[in-house]
Scaffold this motif. Structure first.
Motif, short mmCIF file in Angstrom:
data_model
loop_
_atom_site.label_atom_id
_atom_site.label_comp_id
_atom_site.label_asym_id
_atom_site.label_seq_id
_atom_site.Cartn_x
_atom_site.Cartn_y
_atom_site.Cartn_z
N SER A 1 -31.74 -13.49 -30.07
CA SER A 1 -33.13 -13.82 -29.78
C SER A 1 -34.07 -13.29 -30.86
CB SER A 1 -33.54 -13.29 -28.40
OG SER A 1 -33.63 -11.88 -28.42
N HIS A 2 -33.81 -12.10 -31.37
CA HIS A 2 -34.66 -11.52 -32.41
C HIS A 2 -34.55 -12.32 -33.70
CE1 HIS A 2 -36.83 -8.52 -34.69
NE2 HIS A 2 -35.84 -8.51 -35.57
N LEU A 3 -33.35 -12.63 -34.13
CA LEU A 3 -33.16 -13.36 -35.38
C LEU A 3 -33.63 -14.80 -35.27
CD1 LEU A 3 -29.78 -11.86 -36.56
CD2 LEU A 3 -32.07 -11.40 -37.43
N ASP A 4 -33.52 -15.40 -34.10
CA ASP A 4 -34.06 -16.74 -33.91
C ASP A 4 -35.57 -16.75 -34.06
OD1 ASP A 4 -31.63 -17.97 -33.61
OD2 ASP A 4 -31.69 -17.94 -31.41
N ARG A 5 -36.22 -15.72 -33.54
CA ARG A 5 -37.67 -15.62 -33.70
C ARG A 5 -38.04 -15.47 -35.17
NH1 ARG A 5 -39.57 -10.88 -30.26
NH2 ARG A 5 -37.39 -10.31 -30.42
N VAL A 6 -37.29 -14.67 -35.92
CA VAL A 6 -37.56 -14.49 -37.34
C VAL A 6 -37.35 -15.80 -38.09
CG1 VAL A 6 -36.78 -13.32 -39.44
CG2 VAL A 6 -37.04 -12.03 -37.33
N ARG A 7 -36.27 -16.50 -37.79
CA ARG A 7 -36.00 -17.79 -38.46
C ARG A 7 -37.09 -18.81 -38.13
NH1 ARG A 7 -30.32 -16.77 -37.22
NH2 ARG A 7 -29.33 -16.24 -39.19
#
Length: 103
Positions: A76-82
């Motif tokens: 979820s964190h990396l999807d938000r960054v992407r």
């Protein structure tokens, strides 16, 4: 590999700085300006920032994969960054549309 030609910064130096920042707070949002500030440098021409963003994402993924964290938090964190990267970084180049032509 040399990432920033203006400041003579290597990829290894950037990776070490990112890991140091993640050791302080593993869920902080790391951006190129924060990395440069931690290294006591500043972006000059800033053409290296897209490569720094890719390095930040790669190192952050590796860091969280090695740590004891649930997979749902990482994704979820990396999807938000992407999503932020796609929204603000790649679609527009110097705020010009794809149909813009100089001549």
């Amino acid at each position: 590999m040399l990432i920033c030609h203006c400041n003579i910064i290597t990829e290894k130096e950037i990776e070490e700085t990112i890991i140091r920042l993640l050791d302080q707070d593993r869920w902080q949002l790391i951006v190129p300006a924060k990395v440069y500030h931690a290294m006591n440098k500043r972006g000059r021409c800033c053409s290296c920032f897209p490569n720094v963003v890719e390095t930040i994402i790669r190192v952050t993924e590796d860091y969280h994969t090695r740590s004891v964290t649930s997979g749902a938090d990482i994704v979820s964190h990396l999807d938000r960054v992407r999503t932020l990267r796609d929204q603000y970084g790649r679609k527009a180049h110097e705020r010009r549309t794809a149909s813009h032509r100089a001549a």
